[in-house]
Design a protein around this motif. Structure first.
Motif, PDB file in Angstrom:
ATOM      1  N   LEU A 416       0.834  -1.198   0.000  1.00  0.00           N
ATOM      2  CA  LEU A 416       0.000   0.000   0.000  1.00  0.00           C
ATOM      3  C   LEU A 416       0.869   1.248   0.000  1.00  0.00           C
ATOM      4  N   ALA A 449      -9.536   1.138   3.241  1.00  0.00           N
ATOM      5  CA  ALA A 449      -8.787   2.231   2.637  1.00  0.00           C
ATOM      6  C   ALA A 449      -9.221   3.549   3.258  1.00  0.00           C
ATOM      7  N   GLY A 497      -4.132   3.246   0.572  1.00  0.00           N
ATOM      8  CA  GLY A 497      -4.859   2.073   0.109  1.00  0.00           C
ATOM      9  C   GLY A 497      -5.428   2.289  -1.277  1.00  0.00           C
TER      10      GLY A 497
END
Length: 514
Positions: A416, A449, A497
């Motif tokens: 990420l 996210a 994310g």
């Protein structure tokens, strides 16, 4: 972009759903990003973060990376490493490397490495000063020693008492202490004198023999030859033999060397289509032909490679990309076309790599370094981060990045990243100030996210309007905030994310001109 008005008294809405990448020019489209970090064009016209990077190796002071036969070849300080093992040594500093057949050649050290046999050797060879015995077609060591040459080598002979014999000749055979050349290559006594063509034998007391390689500034491979530039010359090696640059027998396999009359230093060289391109900042010399007897050099005065940016030369789909003083250029054989106007940036030096249809450019300027990616098929730019790259290399479907600190990174991993995208200002030419009051973001996201939304009016400071974590894959985020009037409205999206932005709906009301 598609604009429409929502019915209602003095109410309006503008939807942006075509995101056109990075654009730093004075006036940009609503779907363009004024600035960005760690973004990608993978899902264009939607906007999404790039994939991650993962460090695979940490070198102490690596300056060069390439892959040969699926294995990394690295110059790490003074050590030359192949597949993680040290195979040779060079002087510390930046290198020029080129691959031909099984060999990797390095300048300015003039070293060579064979990826099959793992032989590491000098490209040059010399011996002397020696006492030797000459005939019209041979040289024999009187001490019985051997020679560091092979058949086909162009050898330069110096130290002979007769100047005519101080010359470059091509070895035809090597047998122990004897080098054999063409008949009557050497002469005894007065040149052209009576009986000079007869077989003679004579002694020389201090002769030096050497196979030399030019000190090339830039080098490339084209049609099984190495091509390079030095001073104001363009040259190439013997066909298929990167160790020989002084073989001139009048054959199609000979080496070649020609001077050019243009002003300035060479800034790069590349093989492209059916010719070799030797660049200066203000022109390019195109060398055509299939053998030395029909090689021809033409000069085109175009925007050439910027000094310090020779490593930006990359070819994809028969288009050559490079960085010039006027920005990134796409060269298709005629006049190069600028493709980097959106960047509005200049750099002191740069390097680049090609991976698939994407051109990865690392530019270093007064404000530091940045990695930018040009999607050649979508004609869009994206900015990644501030990493200073020393080089790029592709292998096995993956892109590898060597950073300036010696770290080797694999790109395109699932790691990420934190990302950011700045839109606007969304300007209006009407005298009335618009009163912005709400944003709707249409997006898809991985669960967990994180996303934050900041806003700014007429160049004032950023204010956080909303932040949160995704709880479902498809969602519309409504971002309410206190209505503020202004002509220029900017949005900054930040997150960590995988988030894909599909549309931005800006709702507003008309205000007064005061």
């Amino acid at each position: 972009m598609f604009n429409y008005r929502i019915p209602g008294a003095n109410a309006g809405s503008t939807v942006t759903y075509q995101f056109t990448g990075l654009d730093r020019r004075a006036r940009i489209q609503d779907g363009a990003c004024r600035e960005m970090r760690n973004m990608s064009t993978d899902n264009a016209p939607c906007l999404s973060p790039r994939k991650g990077r993962r460090k695979v190796t940490a070198y102490s002071s690596a300056t060069l990376i390439l892959h040969k036969d699926g294995k990394p070849f690295v110059v790490d300080g003074a050590a030359v490493k192949f597949d993680g093992r040290t195979v040779g040594s060079v002087a510390a500093g930046r290198k020029r490397a080129v691959v031909m057949n099984d060999w990797i050649f390095l300048w300015p050290d003039k070293k060579a490495f064979n990826a099959k046999t793992e032989e590491f050797c000098s490209m040059e060879a010399s011996v002397g000063a020696l006492a030797v015995r000459f005939t019209n077609s041979s040289i024999v060591r009187t001490d019985g020693g051997g020679w560091p040459f092979k058949a086909g080598d162009g050898v330069t002979i110096e130290g002979c008492s007769q100047d005519y014999n101080n010359r470059t000749a091509v070895v035809q055979a090597v047998d122990g202490s004897t080098l054999t050349f063409y008949d009557n290559v050497f002469q005894y006594g007065e040149l052209g004198g009576e009986g000079n063509q007869n077989t003679h034998e004579w002694q020389e007391g201090a002769v030096t023999l050497s196979r030399t390689v030019p000190d090339l500034d830039f080098v490339c491979e084209k049609d099984n030859r190495l091509w390079g530039v030095y001073g104001n010359h363009i040259c190439c090696c013997k066909l298929g033999d990167g160790f020989n640059w002084n073989v001139f027998n009048g054959l199609a396999t000979d080496a070649y060397d020609v001077g050019v009359g243009s002003d300035g230093d060479f800034t790069g060289i590349a093989g492209y289509a059916s010719y070799v391109l030797a660049f200066k900042e203000s022109c390019v010399h195109k060398l055509y032909g299939t053998k030395p007897t029909n090689f021809t050099v033409n000069t085109s005065y175009i925007s050439g490679v910027q000094a310090g940016c020779a490593d930006t030369l990359c070819v994809y789909n028969n288009v050559l990309y490079y960085l010039s003083r006027e920005g990134v250029m796409a060269y298709g054989g005629g006049t190069p076309e600028p493709v980097g106007m959106q960047l509005a940036s200049s750099y002191d030096r740069a390097c680049a790599g090609m991976h698939g249809a994407k051109y990865y450019l690392c530019g270093v300027g007064q404000e530091g370094a940045e990695i930018l990616v040009y999607d050649t098929e979508k004609n869009l730019w994206a900015r990644e981060d501030e990493t200073e790259a020393a080089g790029f290399s592709s292998c096995g479907g993956a892109l590898y990045l060597l950073d300036a600190d010696g770290g080797l990174w694999q790109c395109g991993t699932g790691d990420l990243v934190s990302w950011e995208a700045v839109f606007g200002p969304f300007e209006t030419v009407a005298p009335e100030k618009k009163k912005s009051g709400r944003l709707d973001l249409v997006l898809t996201a991985d669960r967990g996210a994180v996303l934050a939304v900041d806003t700014r009016i007429d160049g004032q400071g950023w204010r956080e309007a909303w932040s949160g974590a995704a709880r479902r894959t498809d969602c519309t985020v409504a971002v309410p905030y206190l209505p503020v009037r202004g002509h220029g409205f900017s949005i900054r999206l930040r997150g960590t994310g995988r988030v894909t932005l599909h549309a931005i709906n800006r709702r507003f009301k008309e205000g007064s001109a005061r």
